[in-house]
Design a protein around this motif. Structure first.
Motif, short mmCIF file in Angstrom:
data_model
loop_
_atom_site.label_atom_id
_atom_site.label_comp_id
_atom_site.label_asym_id
_atom_site.label_seq_id
_atom_site.Cartn_x
_atom_site.Cartn_y
_atom_site.Cartn_z
N GLU A 102 90.16 52.98 108.30
CA GLU A 102 90.17 51.89 106.88
C GLU A 102 91.68 51.97 106.46
O GLU A 102 92.15 53.05 106.30
CB GLU A 102 89.28 52.36 106.09
CG GLU A 102 89.20 51.26 104.72
CD GLU A 102 88.07 51.57 103.81
OE1 GLU A 102 87.46 52.62 103.92
OE2 GLU A 102 88.25 50.73 102.78
N ALA A 143 89.82 48.58 110.02
CA ALA A 143 89.07 48.08 108.89
C ALA A 143 90.03 47.83 107.80
O ALA A 143 90.60 48.59 107.22
CB ALA A 143 87.97 49.17 108.35
N ASN A 151 90.30 46.01 103.92
CA ASN A 151 89.62 45.31 102.68
C ASN A 151 89.95 43.97 102.26
O ASN A 151 91.09 43.67 102.22
CB ASN A 151 89.82 46.35 101.50
CG ASN A 151 89.22 47.71 101.65
OD1 ASN A 151 87.87 47.76 101.66
ND2 ASN A 151 90.08 48.85 102.23
N GLU A 170 86.41 44.33 105.59
CA GLU A 170 85.32 44.89 104.54
C GLU A 170 85.43 44.05 103.39
O GLU A 170 86.36 43.88 102.89
CB GLU A 170 85.60 46.26 104.02
CG GLU A 170 85.67 47.35 105.41
CD GLU A 170 85.84 48.75 105.08
OE1 GLU A 170 85.99 49.15 103.79
OE2 GLU A 170 85.59 49.71 105.74
N THR A 217 82.66 43.32 99.93
CA THR A 217 81.51 43.89 98.93
C THR A 217 80.68 42.73 98.60
O THR A 217 80.73 41.44 98.99
CB THR A 217 82.39 44.50 97.38
OG1 THR A 217 82.64 43.20 96.85
CG2 THR A 217 83.38 45.35 97.80
N TYR A 270 82.35 42.49 110.47
CA TYR A 270 82.24 42.44 108.76
C TYR A 270 81.67 43.78 108.59
O TYR A 270 80.45 44.20 109.22
CB TYR A 270 81.36 41.35 108.32
CG TYR A 270 82.48 40.27 108.10
CD1 TYR A 270 83.24 40.10 107.31
CD2 TYR A 270 82.16 39.01 108.97
CE1 TYR A 270 83.97 38.96 107.02
CE2 TYR A 270 83.12 38.03 109.17
CZ TYR A 270 83.92 37.99 107.85
OH TYR A 270 84.71 36.91 107.98
N SER A 271 82.16 44.27 107.62
CA SER A 271 81.38 45.47 107.07
C SER A 271 81.30 45.37 105.66
O SER A 271 82.09 44.80 105.02
CB SER A 271 82.33 46.79 107.35
OG SER A 271 82.29 47.75 106.43
N ASP A 293 80.83 46.75 102.13
CA ASP A 293 81.48 47.79 101.48
C ASP A 293 80.63 48.26 100.25
O ASP A 293 80.06 47.33 99.60
CB ASP A 293 83.06 47.66 101.04
CG ASP A 293 83.82 48.82 100.94
OD1 ASP A 293 83.01 50.03 100.97
OD2 ASP A 293 84.93 48.71 101.06
N LYS A 340 78.01 49.95 104.69
CA LYS A 340 78.93 50.93 104.21
C LYS A 340 78.11 51.64 103.06
O LYS A 340 78.19 51.03 102.22
CB LYS A 340 80.29 50.63 104.17
CG LYS A 340 81.23 51.58 104.64
CD LYS A 340 82.79 51.33 104.45
CE LYS A 340 83.73 52.29 104.98
NZ LYS A 340 84.92 51.91 104.90
N THR A 397 77.87 53.25 108.02
CA THR A 397 78.91 53.92 107.85
C THR A 397 78.56 54.75 106.69
O THR A 397 78.08 54.07 105.47
CB THR A 397 80.41 53.27 107.77
OG1 THR A 397 80.45 52.61 109.14
CG2 THR A 397 81.29 54.20 107.55
N GLU A 401 80.34 56.45 103.49
CA GLU A 401 81.75 56.96 102.97
C GLU A 401 81.64 58.00 102.00
O GLU A 401 80.51 58.24 101.38
CB GLU A 401 82.44 55.61 102.29
CG GLU A 401 81.53 55.05 101.19
CD GLU A 401 82.36 53.86 100.33
OE1 GLU A 401 83.26 53.26 101.11
OE2 GLU A 401 82.18 53.39 99.36
#
Ligand code: C2E
Ligand code: MG
Ligand code: MG
Ligand code: MG
Length: 281
Positions: free
Chosen positions: A59, A116, A118, A150, A152, A177-178, A180, A201, A235, A237
């Protein structure tokens, strides 16, 4: 007496507010020139496969090398950058630098990594994001699937139809896409269905008390199972202890990231980390 006290307190507030406003104006002015002066730098935190322990990716996390204040953490300037719209230029630099670096690692023979980045909601509302991603990957010869954005939950919450269209366009390119900080916002399970999310995540506030706290443990298990049944990967974190790592691995969490594995590293240190890691297997 108490009236006098109240008056003094008001004065303090007024002074504090003036001070805060002044600091903010200065911060904004400094942020404006920070790109030109090349004061930003990306650190990279390894993300590893929980089961095999191999490095899956990194990341990218921005830092500001301030001439007087030293390394400034993103929490201290990203919110102001978002309020002022400066995040668009900063975010463009971040994407560009992350893609360039990632490509450089590949040409230096590092194993395939997924990088990754943000992306803030403000950037997402900008028309240029799709073009930017396409152009950068094209210029640097990076496969779209090597990039993951990433976002939110707040991005999805405030999303318009246009955001959704944009997201799908980028997703159709093969960029992942992740989601977060999952679980901290107004998590709505419908987001996971509606938007093209690939990775969930789990926020570190849930990981923190695993496996000791019963509620957090159950929540993390539930998130992993739910994500898997929807065909998503997970994932965790903020993994700081072996006990957390063992627990997550046993529950089938796909990737882990946290100080236990490594703190965010400079590009050179990350390269050394990835090589050492590959050699030790
Ligand atoms: P995030 O995306 O959730 O990033 C994870 C944060 O957790 C990072 O803080 C990382 O250093 C920290 N972290 C990682 N592992 C551990 C751990 O085991 N324990 C603890 N206590 N912390 C851990 P950082 O680098 O200060 O970044 C904070 C936030 O700033 C990020 O949260 C992200 O929301 C934002 N940010 C960072 N870089 C960028 C960027 O390039 N663009 C945008 N828009 N936002 C960024
Ligand atoms: Mg992140
Ligand atoms: Mg996070
Ligand atoms: Mg977080």
């Amino acid at each position: 007496q108490s009236k006098q006290l109240g008056k003094n307190r008001c004065q303090f507030y007024a002074q504090d507010m003036q001070e805060a406003a002044r600091a903010r104006v200065q911060l904004e002015a400094e942020l404006r020139s920070a790109i030109e002066l090349q004061q930003f730098v990306l650190y990279y935190q390894p993300i590893i496969h929980a089961a095999s322990g191999t490095v899956a990716g990194a990341e990218a996390l921005i830092r500001w090398r301030h001439p007087e204040r030293g390394i400034v953490a993103p929490g201290e300037f990203i919110p102001v950058a978002e309020d002022t719209g400066l995040i668009v230029a900063i975010g463009e630099w971040v994407l560009c630098e992350a893609v360039r670096q990632s490509r450089q690692w590949r040409s230096q023979g590092l194993p395939l990594l997924r990088i990754a980045v943000n992306v803030s909601g403000v950037q997402f509302r900008e028309a240029g994001l799709v073009g930017l991603v396409t152009r950068l990957c094209g210029e640097h010869g990076l496969e779209h699937s090597e990039l993951i954005l990433e976002i939110t939950e707040s991005v999805l919450m405030q999303s318009s139809d246009l955001t959704e269209v944009r997201m799908r366009e980028i997703s159709a390119l093969g960029v992942g896409y992740s989601l977060d900080d999952f679980g901290t916002g107004y998590s709505s399970l419908s987001y996971l269905k509606r938007f093209p999310v690939d990775v969930v995540k789990i926020d570190r506030s849930f990981v923190n008390d695993c496996p000791d706290d019963r509620n957090d443990t159950l929540l993390v298990e539930a998130i992993i199972n739910m994500a898997h049944s929807l065909g998503l990967r997970v994932t965790a974190e903020g993994v700081e202890t072996e006990a957390q790592h063992d627990f997550l691995r046993a529950r089938g969490c796909d990737y882990v990231q946290g100080f236990l594995i490594s703190r965010p590293l400079t590009a050179d240190d990350f390269e050394a980390f990835a090589r050492r890691h590959a050699a030790s297997r």
